[in-house]
Design a protein around this motif. Structure first.
Motif, PDB file in Angstrom:
ATOM      1  N   GLN A 251       0.828  -1.317   0.009  1.00  0.00           N
ATOM      2  CA  GLN A 251       0.091  -0.095   0.126  1.00  0.00           C
ATOM      3  C   GLN A 251       0.912   1.271   0.013  1.00  0.00           C
ATOM      4  O   GLN A 251       1.588   1.676   0.835  1.00  0.00           O
ATOM      5  N   LEU A 252       0.946   1.894  -1.222  1.00  0.00           N
ATOM      6  CA  LEU A 252       1.583   3.101  -1.046  1.00  0.00           C
ATOM      7  C   LEU A 252       1.220   4.119  -0.357  1.00  0.00           C
ATOM      8  O   LEU A 252      -0.122   4.698  -0.511  1.00  0.00           O
ATOM      9  N   SER A 253       2.062   5.190   0.247  1.00  0.00           N
ATOM     10  CA  SER A 253       1.561   6.090   0.946  1.00  0.00           C
ATOM     11  C   SER A 253       2.658   7.578   0.335  1.00  0.00           C
ATOM     12  O   SER A 253       3.646   7.338   0.378  1.00  0.00           O
ATOM     13  N   LYS A 254       1.816   8.667  -0.090  1.00  0.00           N
ATOM     14  CA  LYS A 254       2.603   9.587  -0.660  1.00  0.00           C
ATOM     15  C   LYS A 254       2.818  10.713   0.365  1.00  0.00           C
ATOM     16  O   LYS A 254       1.934  11.069   1.299  1.00  0.00           O
ATOM     17  N   GLY A 255       3.980  11.063   0.498  1.00  0.00           N
ATOM     18  CA  GLY A 255       4.509  12.084   1.571  1.00  0.00           C
ATOM     19  C   GLY A 255       5.060  13.168   0.848  1.00  0.00           C
ATOM     20  O   GLY A 255       5.831  13.044  -0.135  1.00  0.00           O
ATOM     21  N   ILE A 256       4.785  14.446   1.136  1.00  0.00           N
ATOM     22  CA  ILE A 256       5.212  15.675   0.561  1.00  0.00           C
ATOM     23  C   ILE A 256       5.976  16.666   1.523  1.00  0.00           C
ATOM     24  O   ILE A 256       5.658  16.551   2.787  1.00  0.00           O
ATOM     25  N   HIS A 257       6.956  17.328   0.946  1.00  0.00           N
ATOM     26  CA  HIS A 257       7.707  18.400   1.929  1.00  0.00           C
ATOM     27  C   HIS A 257       7.812  19.469   0.919  1.00  0.00           C
ATOM     28  O   HIS A 257       7.954  19.703  -0.295  1.00  0.00           O
ATOM     29  N   ILE A 258       7.633  20.813   2.069  1.00  0.00           N
ATOM     30  CA  ILE A 258       8.042  22.058   1.226  1.00  0.00           C
ATOM     31  C   ILE A 258       9.199  22.475   1.998  1.00  0.00           C
ATOM     32  O   ILE A 258       9.624  22.400   2.980  1.00  0.00           O
ATOM     33  N   VAL A 259       9.924  23.418   1.046  1.00  0.00           N
ATOM     34  CA  VAL A 259      11.024  24.196   1.442  1.00  0.00           C
ATOM     35  C   VAL A 259      10.865  25.609   1.312  1.00  0.00           C
ATOM     36  O   VAL A 259      10.428  26.291   0.447  1.00  0.00           O
ATOM     37  N   VAL A 260      10.991  26.501   2.699  1.00  0.00           N
ATOM     38  CA  VAL A 260      10.829  27.999   2.830  1.00  0.00           C
ATOM     39  C   VAL A 260      12.114  28.607   3.338  1.00  0.00           C
ATOM     40  O   VAL A 260      12.842  28.044   3.826  1.00  0.00           O
ATOM     41  N   ASP A 261      12.400  29.863   2.951  1.00  0.00           N
ATOM     42  CA  ASP A 261      13.400  30.558   3.648  1.00  0.00           C
ATOM     43  C   ASP A 261      13.042  31.021   4.987  1.00  0.00           C
ATOM     44  O   ASP A 261      11.896  31.098   5.314  1.00  0.00           O
ATOM     45  N   GLN A 262      14.194  30.941   5.946  1.00  0.00           N
ATOM     46  CA  GLN A 262      14.068  31.353   7.149  1.00  0.00           C
ATOM     47  C   GLN A 262      13.428  32.756   7.502  1.00  0.00           C
ATOM     48  O   GLN A 262      12.965  33.343   8.426  1.00  0.00           O
ATOM     49  N   SER A 263      13.644  33.510   6.184  1.00  0.00           N
ATOM     50  CA  SER A 263      13.089  34.927   6.514  1.00  0.00           C
ATOM     51  C   SER A 263      11.650  34.761   6.285  1.00  0.00           C
ATOM     52  O   SER A 263      10.736  35.822   7.068  1.00  0.00           O
ATOM     53  N   VAL A 264      11.069  33.802   5.679  1.00  0.00           N
ATOM     54  CA  VAL A 264       9.541  33.690   5.698  1.00  0.00           C
ATOM     55  C   VAL A 264       8.970  32.992   6.809  1.00  0.00           C
ATOM     56  O   VAL A 264       7.930  33.613   7.714  1.00  0.00           O
ATOM     57  N   LEU A 265       9.621  31.839   7.484  1.00  0.00           N
ATOM     58  CA  LEU A 265       9.406  31.212   8.518  1.00  0.00           C
ATOM     59  C   LEU A 265      10.649  31.314   9.515  1.00  0.00           C
ATOM     60  O   LEU A 265      11.470  30.431   9.362  1.00  0.00           O
ATOM     61  N   PHE A 324       2.060  28.832  13.970  1.00  0.00           N
ATOM     62  CA  PHE A 324       2.577  30.313  13.881  1.00  0.00           C
ATOM     63  C   PHE A 324       1.585  31.396  13.449  1.00  0.00           C
ATOM     64  O   PHE A 324       1.671  31.746  12.226  1.00  0.00           O
ATOM     65  N   PRO A 325       0.752  32.055  14.328  1.00  0.00           N
ATOM     66  CA  PRO A 325      -0.441  33.120  13.866  1.00  0.00           C
ATOM     67  C   PRO A 325       0.116  34.027  13.032  1.00  0.00           C
ATOM     68  O   PRO A 325      -0.449  34.796  12.274  1.00  0.00           O
ATOM     69  N   GLU A 326       1.419  34.404  13.520  1.00  0.00           N
ATOM     70  CA  GLU A 326       2.123  35.834  12.754  1.00  0.00           C
ATOM     71  C   GLU A 326       2.785  35.547  11.396  1.00  0.00           C
ATOM     72  O   GLU A 326       2.898  36.438  10.775  1.00  0.00           O
ATOM     73  N   VAL A 327       2.788  34.224  11.054  1.00  0.00           N
ATOM     74  CA  VAL A 327       3.188  33.913   9.811  1.00  0.00           C
ATOM     75  C   VAL A 327       2.241  33.576   8.739  1.00  0.00           C
ATOM     76  O   VAL A 327       1.284  32.866   8.908  1.00  0.00           O
ATOM     77  N   ARG A 328       2.536  34.363   7.582  1.00  0.00           N
ATOM     78  CA  ARG A 328       1.219  34.327   6.644  1.00  0.00           C
ATOM     79  C   ARG A 328       2.167  33.596   5.391  1.00  0.00           C
ATOM     80  O   ARG A 328       1.939  34.203   4.473  1.00  0.00           O
ATOM     81  N   LEU A 329       2.312  32.344   5.686  1.00  0.00           N
ATOM     82  CA  LEU A 329       2.855  31.559   4.507  1.00  0.00           C
ATOM     83  C   LEU A 329       1.674  30.994   3.223  1.00  0.00           C
ATOM     84  O   LEU A 329       0.755  30.773   3.589  1.00  0.00           O
ATOM     85  N   SER A 330       2.054  31.363   2.431  1.00  0.00           N
ATOM     86  CA  SER A 330       1.325  30.866   0.995  1.00  0.00           C
ATOM     87  C   SER A 330       2.307  30.170   0.097  1.00  0.00           C
ATOM     88  O   SER A 330       3.521  30.168   0.330  1.00  0.00           O
ATOM     89  N   THR A 331       1.572  29.560  -0.839  1.00  0.00           N
ATOM     90  CA  THR A 331       2.300  28.949  -1.814  1.00  0.00           C
ATOM     91  C   THR A 331       3.450  29.507  -2.810  1.00  0.00           C
ATOM     92  O   THR A 331       4.241  29.181  -3.150  1.00  0.00           O
ATOM     93  N   SER A 332       3.075  30.946  -2.695  1.00  0.00           N
ATOM     94  CA  SER A 332       4.124  31.548  -3.443  1.00  0.00           C
ATOM     95  C   SER A 332       5.539  31.603  -2.738  1.00  0.00           C
ATOM     96  O   SER A 332       6.453  32.205  -3.252  1.00  0.00           O
ATOM     97  N   ASP A 333       5.513  31.435  -1.392  1.00  0.00           N
ATOM     98  CA  ASP A 333       6.634  31.738  -0.553  1.00  0.00           C
ATOM     99  C   ASP A 333       7.573  30.239  -0.656  1.00  0.00           C
ATOM    100  O   ASP A 333       8.450  30.167  -0.127  1.00  0.00           O
ATOM    101  N   ILE A 334       6.990  29.203  -1.175  1.00  0.00           N
ATOM    102  CA  ILE A 334       7.639  27.861  -1.449  1.00  0.00           C
ATOM    103  C   ILE A 334       8.779  28.189  -2.463  1.00  0.00           C
ATOM    104  O   ILE A 334       8.581  28.199  -3.491  1.00  0.00           O
ATOM    105  N   GLU A 335       9.875  27.605  -2.021  1.00  0.00           N
ATOM    106  CA  GLU A 335      11.162  27.852  -2.964  1.00  0.00           C
ATOM    107  C   GLU A 335      11.176  26.296  -3.733  1.00  0.00           C
ATOM    108  O   GLU A 335      11.582  26.371  -4.767  1.00  0.00           O
ATOM    109  N   SER A 336      10.980  25.376  -3.026  1.00  0.00           N
ATOM    110  CA  SER A 336      11.096  24.017  -3.495  1.00  0.00           C
ATOM    111  C   SER A 336      10.091  22.995  -2.805  1.00  0.00           C
ATOM    112  O   SER A 336       9.922  23.374  -1.646  1.00  0.00           O
ATOM    113  N   CYS A 337      10.181  21.845  -3.542  1.00  0.00           N
ATOM    114  CA  CYS A 337       9.134  20.921  -2.694  1.00  0.00           C
ATOM    115  C   CYS A 337       9.525  19.406  -3.279  1.00  0.00           C
ATOM    116  O   CYS A 337      10.258  19.329  -4.494  1.00  0.00           O
TER     117      CYS A 337
END
Length: 553
Positions: A251-265, A324-337
């Motif tokens: 049974q295959l399970s798909k896992g994903i990861h995203i990478v963002v800059d520390q200035s964003v998070l 992290f309530p003060e962090v407004r992360l969106s898909t446009s902030d993602i550098e790689s995945c």
């Protein structure tokens, strides 16, 4: 310069495999196949290994990059699994401290969370005991103030405190390649980009494997006493070459990861936290970036290079915003995945998130041995089980093989005098690098990346100085030349994605030096114009998949 494990020796290595039958032919060059190869050759068996992709190109380069003790499996009462892989993680660290190191992990606790203070405290005590955690790494329970001091932007509402414990962070792809390199140094013949296409039999027993070198389209007939299927998500695919797949399946399970800059998070402390849907998410700082994951989604089709959907990216962004309530992360902030598949063992009626991470071995009627499941952390014990099973029939028949040796064998690059001597070793090698004219930061980069192999890397200093590529420093040229001559790099993607990790964690560098890398590789392999175009296109596609991998959900 051509080393023992260079791509220019592919035809020679495959020709040798074709002429000389081996005791074991392993299909699959991820961490499981790599571990089996090293275990088997260190006991006196002759071994060949092939993979249809690059080494570690599947699951073994797409994990959360933790050699961890499986704390979350306590919730599923898998105490034996926690004990086994927990104790293994320190062994993995000792054998290769250049690719694995301790990482303090914060587990925040909330009134409305999945786990309470007493449950976490008791669980971490049990974890310390079962996993054999060193006393200096035993967990701590932190107050609210102590928790916020470590992670200031954390959601404060209903926060009760945190558990603070040690995991081990690794570079999963480099761990795999270093295990393979150690196996090759001991006599294993290993080749990437070689696909098993069919099996041959004698008296209904598997005897031969026809393989195709995907770089040259040339076929070879390989003979082995035993064939091992360690192809991860492709285990059932290989099983169908041999027989109708009955009984247990993957049974295959798909896992994903995203990478963002520390200035964003702005996170400088690794954290393991509750998602709104009660899943658990890791957020781990790495060289100015933070990577987050993972998901656990059941899938039915395996792909070589799975993409990440927009919904999957939004899910992880929403998890961050909830914690992290003060962090407004969106898909446009993602550098790689990056995305990958876990090859779990299917159990009727169980959702994928609840499936065991135990490994399992299938013995086919033709003699094909297949292994799937398991964890990155437990690769060495999985290999030991497989090879123990292999040699059992030979006992009492005049053939003698050693017991498992790998607990005492440092992986390639790990011969630094033990983990406790690693920092001293780094300082000595940095000083040596500086005598060659390298800046301290670059000498240290090479030493930490290659461990005790950095002494070989320094041997490429003269050749690197003769190259004229302007965007690569001398140290970076040395790194590339070593990977070409000693790590079976065949394509630019191999180098950027799995030998250095830069395609995920330092894209600006990839953009700056990619043309230089292509030129050096073209000269090394004597590529034709069409081959140069092909590998350049492959790299651009890989960058696109890793950076703008949003497809309709």
């Amino acid at each position: 310069m051509t080393g023992l494990f260079s791509g220019v020796r592919r035809t020679e290595i495959l020709g040798s495999l074709m002429k000389q039958p081996v005791d074991i032919l392993i299909i699959g060059g991820g961490i499981t196949g790599a571990g089996i190869a090293l275990d088997a050759v260190s006991r006196g068996l002759s071994v060949g290994l092939v993979d249809m992709q690059d080494f570690a190109a599947g699951t073994s380069s797409r994990s959360t990059k933790l050699v961890h003790g499986g704390l979350r499996y306590l919730q599923q009462y898998e105490l034996a699994l926690v004990k086994e892989i927990g104790r293994e993680r320190n062994i993995v660290y000792e054998l290769g401290p250049h690719v694995t190191h301790p990482e303090k992990m914060l587990l925040p606790i909330y009134q409305d969370g999945l786990l309470g203070l007493h449950t976490v405290s008791l669980g971490l005590k049990l974890y310390d005991y079962l996993a054999g955690v060193k006393r200096v790494e035993h967990h701590q329970m932190l107050s609210v103030a102590e928790t916020l001091a470590l992670v200031p932007g954390l959601r404060q509402e209903k926060l009760l405190g945190a558990g603070y414990y040690v995991e081990y962070r690794t570079d999963d792809a480099r761990l795999t390649i270093e295990v393979i390199k150690e196996a090759v140094a001991r006599g294993v013949k290993a080749i990437n980009y070689v696909k098993a296409t069919s099996f041959g039999y004698e008296n209904n027993q598997l005897q031969t494997v026809t393989v195709e070198d995907l770089m040259t389209q040339q076929s070879y007939l390989l003979t082995a006493k035993t064939v091992i299927n360690a192809t991860g998500p492709w285990v059932d695919t290989i099983r169908t070459l041999d027989e109708q797949v009955l009984g247990k399946k993957l049974q295959l399970s798909k896992g994903i990861h995203i990478v963002v800059d520390q200035s964003v998070l702005p996170l400088h402390q690794a954290i393991y936290f509750d998602a709104p849907d009660k899943r658990m998410i890791f957020a781990i700082p790495r060289v100015g970036k933070v990577y987050l994951g993972t998901t656990d989604i059941a899938v039915t089709t395996v792909e070589s290079n799975p993409r990440v959907t927009e919904a999957e990216q939004i899910y992880l962004c929403d998890c961050v915003k909830a914690m992290f309530p003060e962090v407004r992360l969106s898909t446009s902030d993602i550098e790689s995945c990056f995305a990958g598949f876990r090859p779990l063992i299917s159990i009727a009626g169980k959702e994928v998130v609840h499936l065991s991470r135990h490994d399992e071995i299938w013995n086919g009627p033709s003699g094909l041995i297949s292994i799937a499941g398991g964890k990155l952390t437990g690769y060495r014990k999985m290999a030991e089980k497989v090879v123990d099973q292999l040699i059992r029939p030979y006992k009492g028949k005049g053939l003698r093989y050693l017991k498992c040796q790998t607990r005492q064998i440092p992986i390639s690059g790990g011969a630094v005098g033990g983990a406790h001597q690693f920092e001293n070793y780094i300082r000595k090698q940095v000083a040596l690098g500086m005598t060659l004219g390298m800046p301290t930061v670059e000498a240290e980069m090479l030493a930490r990346l290659f461990g005790s192999n950095v002494e070989k890397v320094f041997g490429y200093h003269g050749a690197a100085k003769q190259l004229e590529q302007v965007h690569l420093s001398v140290a970076e040229r040395m790194m590339l030349l070593y990977c070409l001559a000693e790590e079976m790099v065949m394509t630019p993607v191999d180098f950027f994605r799995r030998r250095t990790g830069r395609l995920l964690f330092d894209l600006s560098w990839v953009y700056r030096v990619k043309e230089d890398v292509l030129q050096i590789m073209s000269a090394y392999f004597n590529w034709r114009t069409d081959e140069m175009t092909k590998f350049q296109t492959q790299l651009e596609v890989e960058i696109e998949i890793s950076t703008t991998a949003i497809i309709p959900s």
